[in-house]
Design a protein around this motif. Structure first.
Motif, PDB file in Angstrom:
ATOM      1  N   GLY A 142       0.636  -1.154   0.023  1.00 38.91           N
ATOM      2  CA  GLY A 142       0.042  -0.028  -0.021  1.00 38.91           C
ATOM      3  C   GLY A 142       0.849   1.393   0.091  1.00 38.91           C
ATOM      4  N   ALA A 143       0.102   2.474   0.161  1.00 39.69           N
ATOM      5  CA  ALA A 143       0.823   3.617   0.239  1.00 39.69           C
ATOM      6  C   ALA A 143       1.834   3.829   1.104  1.00 39.69           C
ATOM      7  N   ARG A 144       1.523   3.315   2.348  1.00 40.49           N
ATOM      8  CA  ARG A 144       2.832   3.521   3.420  1.00 40.49           C
ATOM      9  C   ARG A 144       3.932   2.845   3.083  1.00 40.49           C
ATOM     10  N   GLU A 145       3.893   1.539   2.721  1.00 34.76           N
ATOM     11  CA  GLU A 145       5.092   0.825   2.356  1.00 34.76           C
ATOM     12  C   GLU A 145       5.733   1.665   1.189  1.00 34.76           C
ATOM     13  N   LEU A 146       5.125   2.334   0.032  1.00 29.11           N
ATOM     14  CA  LEU A 146       5.731   3.065  -0.913  1.00 29.11           C
ATOM     15  C   LEU A 146       6.310   4.402  -0.151  1.00 29.11           C
ATOM     16  N   ALA A 147       5.419   5.065   0.679  1.00 27.67           N
ATOM     17  CA  ALA A 147       6.308   6.225   1.496  1.00 27.67           C
ATOM     18  C   ALA A 147       7.739   5.601   2.253  1.00 27.67           C
ATOM     19  N   GLU A 148       7.524   4.588   2.788  1.00 26.52           N
ATOM     20  CA  GLU A 148       8.861   4.071   3.662  1.00 26.52           C
ATOM     21  C   GLU A 148       9.847   3.973   2.738  1.00 26.52           C
ATOM     22  N   LEU A 149       9.704   3.318   1.604  1.00 24.32           N
ATOM     23  CA  LEU A 149      10.672   2.936   0.476  1.00 24.32           C
ATOM     24  C   LEU A 149      11.369   4.429   0.193  1.00 24.32           C
ATOM     25  N   ALA A 150      10.570   5.237  -0.017  1.00 24.38           N
ATOM     26  CA  ALA A 150      10.914   6.503  -0.552  1.00 24.38           C
ATOM     27  C   ALA A 150      11.663   7.361   0.578  1.00 24.38           C
ATOM     28  N   GLU A 151      11.397   7.076   1.930  1.00 27.04           N
ATOM     29  CA  GLU A 151      12.058   7.755   3.098  1.00 27.04           C
ATOM     30  C   GLU A 151      13.732   7.015   2.920  1.00 27.04           C
ATOM     31  N   ILE A 152      13.520   5.652   3.035  1.00 31.28           N
ATOM     32  CA  ILE A 152      14.811   4.981   3.105  1.00 31.28           C
ATOM     33  C   ILE A 152      15.677   5.602   2.008  1.00 31.28           C
ATOM     34  N   ARG A 153      15.119   5.372   0.841  1.00 32.38           N
ATOM     35  CA  ARG A 153      16.066   5.750  -0.468  1.00 32.38           C
ATOM     36  C   ARG A 153      16.509   7.187  -0.278  1.00 32.38           C
ATOM     37  N   ALA A 154      15.698   8.160   0.053  1.00 27.42           N
ATOM     38  CA  ALA A 154      16.221   9.506   0.421  1.00 27.42           C
ATOM     39  C   ALA A 154      17.356   9.459   1.456  1.00 27.42           C
ATOM     40  N   LEU A 155      17.124   8.585   2.322  1.00 27.59           N
ATOM     41  CA  LEU A 155      18.319   8.778   3.430  1.00 27.59           C
ATOM     42  C   LEU A 155      19.494   8.175   2.886  1.00 27.59           C
ATOM     43  N   ILE A 156      19.222   7.253   1.916  1.00 27.75           N
ATOM     44  CA  ILE A 156      20.660   6.935   1.486  1.00 27.75           C
ATOM     45  C   ILE A 156      21.232   7.476   0.310  1.00 27.75           C
ATOM     46  N   GLU A 157      20.514   7.950  -0.710  1.00 29.58           N
ATOM     47  CA  GLU A 157      20.646   8.548  -1.841  1.00 29.58           C
ATOM     48  C   GLU A 157      20.969  10.032  -1.648  1.00 29.58           C
ATOM     49  N   VAL A 158      20.318  10.728  -1.169  1.00 29.09           N
ATOM     50  CA  VAL A 158      20.576  12.096  -0.755  1.00 29.09           C
ATOM     51  C   VAL A 158      21.865  12.704  -0.702  1.00 29.09           C
ATOM     52  N   PRO A 159      22.488  12.152   0.644  1.00 28.27           N
ATOM     53  CA  PRO A 159      23.796  12.437   1.105  1.00 28.27           C
ATOM     54  C   PRO A 159      24.870  12.080   0.051  1.00 28.27           C
ATOM     55  N   VAL A 160      24.586  10.807  -0.540  1.00 28.63           N
ATOM     56  CA  VAL A 160      25.558  10.561  -1.486  1.00 28.63           C
ATOM     57  C   VAL A 160      25.607  11.475  -2.746  1.00 28.63           C
ATOM     58  N   MET A 161      24.357  11.848  -3.160  1.00 28.03           N
ATOM     59  CA  MET A 161      24.392  12.897  -4.305  1.00 28.03           C
ATOM     60  C   MET A 161      25.043  14.061  -3.763  1.00 28.03           C
ATOM     61  N   MET A 162      24.560  14.322  -2.825  1.00 29.46           N
ATOM     62  CA  MET A 162      25.289  16.014  -2.303  1.00 29.46           C
ATOM     63  C   MET A 162      26.811  15.989  -2.039  1.00 29.46           C
ATOM     64  N   ARG A 163      27.307  14.867  -1.755  1.00 25.94           N
ATOM     65  CA  ARG A 163      28.591  14.676  -1.670  1.00 25.94           C
ATOM     66  C   ARG A 163      29.419  14.511  -2.989  1.00 25.94           C
ATOM     67  N   LEU A 164      28.715  13.766  -4.035  1.00 21.80           N
ATOM     68  CA  LEU A 164      29.072  13.673  -5.419  1.00 21.80           C
ATOM     69  C   LEU A 164      29.008  15.018  -5.817  1.00 21.80           C
ATOM     70  N   ALA A 165      28.076  16.079  -5.638  1.00 21.82           N
ATOM     71  CA  ALA A 165      27.960  17.234  -6.375  1.00 21.82           C
ATOM     72  C   ALA A 165      29.153  17.962  -5.976  1.00 21.82           C
ATOM     73  N   ARG A 166      29.888  17.864  -4.796  1.00 15.61           N
ATOM     74  CA  ARG A 166      31.113  18.600  -4.621  1.00 15.61           C
ATOM     75  C   ARG A 166      32.397  18.126  -4.938  1.00 15.61           C
ATOM     76  N   THR A 167      32.196  16.973  -5.408  1.00 14.12           N
ATOM     77  CA  THR A 167      33.459  16.090  -5.836  1.00 14.12           C
ATOM     78  C   THR A 167      33.668  15.593  -7.232  1.00 14.12           C
ATOM     79  N   VAL A 168      32.495  15.536  -7.831  1.00 15.27           N
ATOM     80  CA  VAL A 168      32.772  14.894  -9.244  1.00 15.27           C
ATOM     81  C   VAL A 168      32.948  16.138 -10.168  1.00 15.27           C
ATOM     82  N   SER A 169      33.723  15.837 -11.324  1.00 18.52           N
ATOM     83  CA  SER A 169      33.770  16.878 -12.145  1.00 18.52           C
ATOM     84  C   SER A 169      32.839  17.154 -13.179  1.00 18.52           C
TER      85      SER A 169
END
Length: 277
Positions: A142-169
């Motif tokens: 259901g929608a709750r599981e989808l929201a939980e997956l989105a939250e977990i993905r954000a916790l993992i991917e957002v910090p990585v993307m922000m770090r890459l934004a400052r280090t990747v050419s």
């Protein structure tokens, strides 16, 4: 003998009637190409004497439309797995419904063995669950599981993307432009399965820049699970306009990364996961 959807009769392992024709043409594979010795089938985990496995009874089973992907003899298991994953995304495999390996094998024109192996992999991924003496039930979510997956993905991917934004050419980000544009073309086709694959490819390429294979693998699994349709959702999930809007966030993100605009990157990434497919 019970009736499947749209008047399709289910008898043993075969399905007849209009639904058996389905929407897709799949060349029938010679049985000898996929068959394995009876002794090997007996030795395979989960298989009973003579090759019969638990969870393969087909009575009362809803007929499945012809698969979208053509299954060839080479890498049969992998192609069946890809086709089943596509069926999950498009809703051809309905949440809550039970499907047996022999009946699915009939649709693909292969033996039950590669289908059984593919369904066992989907069990490990959490897409289906074994129903003893019947088959595999597509997990309802259901929608709750989808929201939980989105939250977990954000916790993992957002910090990585922000770090890459400052280090990747800038040059490395520019190399991802074709993948971002491919998501726009896929979204424009209106095919959710095509877009789902292109979307995962883009995110996978971005995260691969971190050089952490385990990160990429975990994020890929979460992303795939987030793409399965909700219980009671419309067939095929979100419409073309929504897919196109989601895809354009990829190109906008690349523009911000190339420009080094970290505030825009953070905003776009946050919005992207809030509306993740």
């Amino acid at each position: 003998m019970k009736q499947g959807t749209q008047g399709s009769a289910v008898t043993g392992d075969a399905v007849t009637g209009p639904a058996a024709m389905g929407r897709f043409r799949v060349p029938v594979q010679p049985a000898a190409q996929d068959a394995e010795p009876e002794r090997d089938r007996r030795d395979r985990p989960g298989c009973a004497e003579g090759g019969a496995a638990r969870g393969e009874h087909t009575h009362g089973e809803t007929a499945l439309p012809r698969p979208r992907a053509v299954v060839r003899r080479s890498s049969v298991r992998g192609q069946v797995l890809d086709a089943l994953r596509t069926a999950l995304v498009t809703g051809d495999l309905l949440p809550g419904e039970v499907y047996s390996a022999p009946a699915l094998a009939e649709r693909f024109g292969v033996s039950a063995t590669p289908v059984r192996e593919a369904m066992q992999q989907l069990t490990l991924e959490g897409a289906v669950e074994v129903v003893p003496n019947r088959g595999f039930r597509v997990v309802e979510r259901g929608a709750r599981e989808l929201a939980e997956l989105a939250e977990i993905r954000a916790l993992i991917e957002v910090p990585v993307m922000m770090r890459l934004a400052r280090t990747v050419s800038v040059e490395r980000w520019a190399e991802l432009r074709p993948l971002a544009e491919a998501t726009v073309r896929a979204a424009s086709s209106g095919c959710r399965a095509t877009y789902a694959e292109a979307d995962r490819a883009f995110h996978r390429a971005v995260l691969a820049l971190a050089g952490n294979e385990q990160l990429v693998r975990i994020a890929e699994d979460l992303h795939r699970r987030a793409q399965w349709p909700l219980v009671g959702g419309a067939p095929g999930g979100r419409g073309r306009a929504e897919l196109v809007a989601d895809a354009h966030e990829h190109t906008a993100l690349l523009d911000a990364l190339i420009a080094g605009d970290f505030d825009v990157v953070r905003s776009l990434v946050g919005e992207h996961f809030n509306g993740a497919v």
